[in-house]
Motif scaffolding. Sequence first.
Motif, PDB file in Angstrom:
ATOM      1  N   ALA A 167       7.101  -1.855  -1.612  1.00  0.00           N
ATOM      2  CA  ALA A 167       5.570  -2.016  -0.907  1.00  0.00           C
ATOM      3  C   ALA A 167       5.340  -3.554  -2.577  1.00  0.00           C
ATOM      4  N   GLY A 168       4.892  -4.683  -1.889  1.00  0.00           N
ATOM      5  CA  GLY A 168       4.617  -5.563  -2.676  1.00  0.00           C
ATOM      6  C   GLY A 168       5.591  -6.559  -2.481  1.00  0.00           C
ATOM      7  N   SER A 190       2.130   4.443  -5.966  1.00  0.00           N
ATOM      8  CA  SER A 190       2.550   3.063  -6.578  1.00  0.00           C
ATOM      9  C   SER A 190       4.375   3.648  -6.389  1.00  0.00           C
ATOM     10  N   ASN A 191       5.071   2.503  -6.372  1.00  0.00           N
ATOM     11  CA  ASN A 191       6.392   2.525  -5.825  1.00  0.00           C
ATOM     12  C   ASN A 191       7.043   3.216  -6.572  1.00  0.00           C
ATOM     13  N   ALA A 200      -1.353  -0.299  -2.193  1.00  0.00           N
ATOM     14  CA  ALA A 200      -0.080   1.335  -1.177  1.00  0.00           C
ATOM     15  C   ALA A 200      -0.517   2.402  -1.510  1.00  0.00           C
ATOM     16  N   ASP A 254       1.744  -3.628  -5.690  1.00  0.00           N
ATOM     17  CA  ASP A 254       1.859  -2.490  -4.200  1.00  0.00           C
ATOM     18  C   ASP A 254       0.783  -1.424  -5.163  1.00  0.00           C
TER      19      ASP A 254
END
Length: 247
Positions: free
Chosen positions: A217-218, A121-122, A118, A115
């Motif tokens: 994400a990721g 970060s998440n 992105a 992530d």
Amino acid sequence: MKITHAMVLAAGLGTRMRPITNTMPKPLVAIAGRPMIDYVLDILVAAGVEQVVINVHHFAEQMEAHLAGYHGLNILISDEREALMNSGGGLVKGLKLLDRSPAFVMNADLFWIGDESADKSNLSLLADFFDPARMDMALLCVPLERTTGHNGKKDFSLGADGRLKRYTEGDPAPVVYAGAIALLPELFDDAPQDAFNLNIYFDRAIARSRLYSVEMAGQWLTVGTPEAISEAEETIRRFPPADSDGA
């Protein structure tokens, strides 16, 4: 919303990881040369978390020794040597060591990679999304196709407005709970003081239309058995760190 406190649930017995966990706690099982829990702690540090409570039970002394050597966080121990408190009871007990400010909750054996590219970060995305006026909890979730080591179970269905409900066959937008929550500790003011499962509060929030989620994400990883270690390590090799040249 800025969140600087967290709780990591790390006290489980890791029965499916036996025989490895016959001599060590599951969060210390090495994945690509690093204990699982270090991936989780690194995620918290990157999100700006400063203080974290970690509960211990199985080989608690090993956990405490390892955590004493981890730098970058003020780590507090919630001791469950005498009795395991399950996910909900352990969380309630651990949160009492923190103040009443918003907190992240994470599992010691669930983490993600990839992530970094992105916009946020998440966990930063989750903190910004969490709105206590509308939500009991905000969960990080992931589509099944971006999981590694998962058993295929679809936990929730994610609505267009971000609301979650339990998945039933045929529902649109199925997602897997990624093991990260943003919440206010006051949510548990009425909680039992003994062992209970956190799913009780998930279902209560769903009934009140107050369980929400953002999609992470990721790639998400869960390592539940010894056989899953190699699969996780192969996934990590496919996602080099953000500062890597990819060589």
